[in-house]
Write an enzyme that holds these catalytic residues in place. Structure first.
Site, short mmCIF file in Angstrom:
data_model
loop_
_atom_site.label_atom_id
_atom_site.label_comp_id
_atom_site.label_asym_id
_atom_site.label_seq_id
_atom_site.Cartn_x
_atom_site.Cartn_y
_atom_site.Cartn_z
N LYS A 133 18.88 -13.62 52.00
CA LYS A 133 19.37 -12.62 52.97
C LYS A 133 19.47 -13.22 54.37
CE LYS A 133 19.32 -9.34 49.86
NZ LYS A 133 20.42 -9.38 48.89
C1 LIG Z 1 22.59 -4.20 48.59
C2 LIG Z 1 21.23 -4.57 48.05
N1 LIG Z 1 20.33 -3.59 47.86
C3 LIG Z 1 19.10 -3.86 47.40
C4 LIG Z 1 18.71 -5.15 47.11
C5 LIG Z 1 17.36 -5.36 46.51
O1 LIG Z 1 16.55 -6.22 47.24
P1 LIG Z 1 15.39 -7.02 46.53
O2 LIG Z 1 16.00 -8.13 45.74
O3 LIG Z 1 14.54 -7.51 47.66
O4 LIG Z 1 14.64 -6.06 45.65
C6 LIG Z 1 19.61 -6.20 47.30
C7 LIG Z 1 19.26 -7.60 47.09
O5 LIG Z 1 18.98 -8.15 46.13
C8 LIG Z 1 20.91 -5.90 47.78
O6 LIG Z 1 21.81 -6.86 47.96
#
Ligand SMILES: Cc1ncc(COP(=O)(O)O)c(C=O)c1O
Length: 364
Positions: free
Chosen positions: A185
């Protein structure tokens, strides 16, 4: 090969500071819910120009914890973008709420406020918006809809750290905003991590309980919570990187502006360039009707690309109950999108090479 994203290179400028911070945590003997988390939460709330930040284990949990804290009635309808990563929607069905998929604006590929309004029913209780690819959705209009219909507004800003909408940071608009600090990210940890920002003190307090078994005082449990804490090591590492987020986003904006100026290839659809400086440009997503050919052509010429995302949520086996749903805009987007390399460490020469190579695609 120009890699899509090389995390070693992304983190290289901060290596010494990350090593120092990690050693500080190791030697502190305190690894969960401590000073590192407190100071990162304070810094990230300030960065997002809002009151509260609660660190959690990942971005998926951030959305889940917001929904859990809102305590919505079973079977409540939750409006979600049809064009998003599956993590935006999984918390809805996990909590036995009903996702209602809404098509995007075909130009921005983000959830369309006019279509949201059409989808609202008496059972609707919340809207989840997503700042997909790094651009804020039309959050001002969506917050107005929330007020008009008495709906909670939740933003998934996992891809949009540092983006703004009419000058105000994402993370300060919705009732609550979820962030992921997954390593790729714009603000990435060296493991899993996430956070929630909100201006609502009562909601923030409840989420603080919920992320820690429903407790803030050891062995006293007010709620049936979960274990979803942002650990001290990741909080310390994020604290090292946060001060450089704006500079990295500025570099992303420079690259995006150059792509928008110089990419010229027939049938290639570029992302909107009307808010270059508000967009966090997590991804530079173009569209082409012959995607597979363009991907193979670029790969053969040393440019690694990615597809965000190849299959819509309503066509995934995990959501087979929606398999007969037809969402033509979303389906076409998923057939056509390609993400070109855009990150803070790509060089000007590499960007020039990518532009030149893409521009020769239809002249081969
Ligand atoms: C748009 C979006 N929402 C939620 C997530 C979930 O994040 P995480 O992987 O930290 O659980 C991600 C990333 O993977 C994402 O790109």
């Amino acid at each position: 090969m120009i890699p899509f994203l090389d995390l070693n290179q992304v983190n290289a400028p901060y290596l010494q500071a990350i090593e120092d911070a990690s050693l500080r945590v190791i030697r502190s003997g305190w690894y969960i819910l401590g000073n590192e988390l407190n100071s990162f939460e304070k810094a990230f709330a300030e960065y997002c120009e809002t009151e509260h930040c609660i660190g959690v284990a990942n971005g998926l949990d951030a959305i889940t914890l917001i929904l859990l804290a809102l305590d919505l009635p079973a079977d409540a309808e939750i409006i979600v973008p049809a064009n998003t990563y599956i993590a935006s929607v999984l918390p809805v069905s996990y909590l036995h709420l009903k996702p209602v998929f809404v098509e995007p604006d075909p130009h921005t590929m983000l959830i369309d406020p006019a279509r949201i309004e059409q989808a609202i029913t008496p059972a609707t209780k919340a809207i989840i918006t997503v700042d997909l690819y790094g651009r804020s959705c039309e959050i001002a209009a969506i917050v107005d809809l929330g007020r008009k219909y008495k709906l909670k507004v939740i933003t998934d800003a996992a891809q949009a750290h540092g983006a703004t909408h009419t000058g105000r940071k994402v993370g300060a608009w919705a009732d609550a905003t979820a962030f992921s600090f997954y390593p790729t990210k714009n603000l990435g940890a060296l493991g899993d991590a996430g956070a929630i920002t909100t201006g609502d003190a009562a909601l923030a307090e409840k989420i603080r309980y919920l992320r820690n078994y429903g407790s803030v005082i050891r062995y006293q449990n007010e709620y049936q919570g979960v274990n979803s804490r942002l650990d001290e090591m990741q909080a310390a590492i994020l604290g090292v990187k946060l001060p450089y987020l704006d500079a990295e986003n500025t570099r992303r904006r420079e690259i995006a502006a150059r792509y928008l100026r110089e990419l010229q290839c027939s049938d290639l659809m570029l992302p909107p360039g009307d808010r270059i400086d508000e967009d966090a440009w997590h991804l530079f997503v173009v569209r082409h009707p012959r995607r597979a050919e363009l991907v193979a052509y670029l790969e053969a010429r040393g440019v690694q690309t990615n597809v965000h995302y190849p299959q819509p949520i309503h066509k995934q086996l995990a959501y087979k109950e929606f398999k007969d749903l037809h969402l033509p805009l979303t389906e076409q987007i998923h057939e056509q999108v390609i993400s070109l390399p855009l990150n803070p460490v790509i060089t000007d020469d590499e960007v020039a090479y990518i532009i030149q190579t893409v521009n020769q695609f239809d002249r081969q």
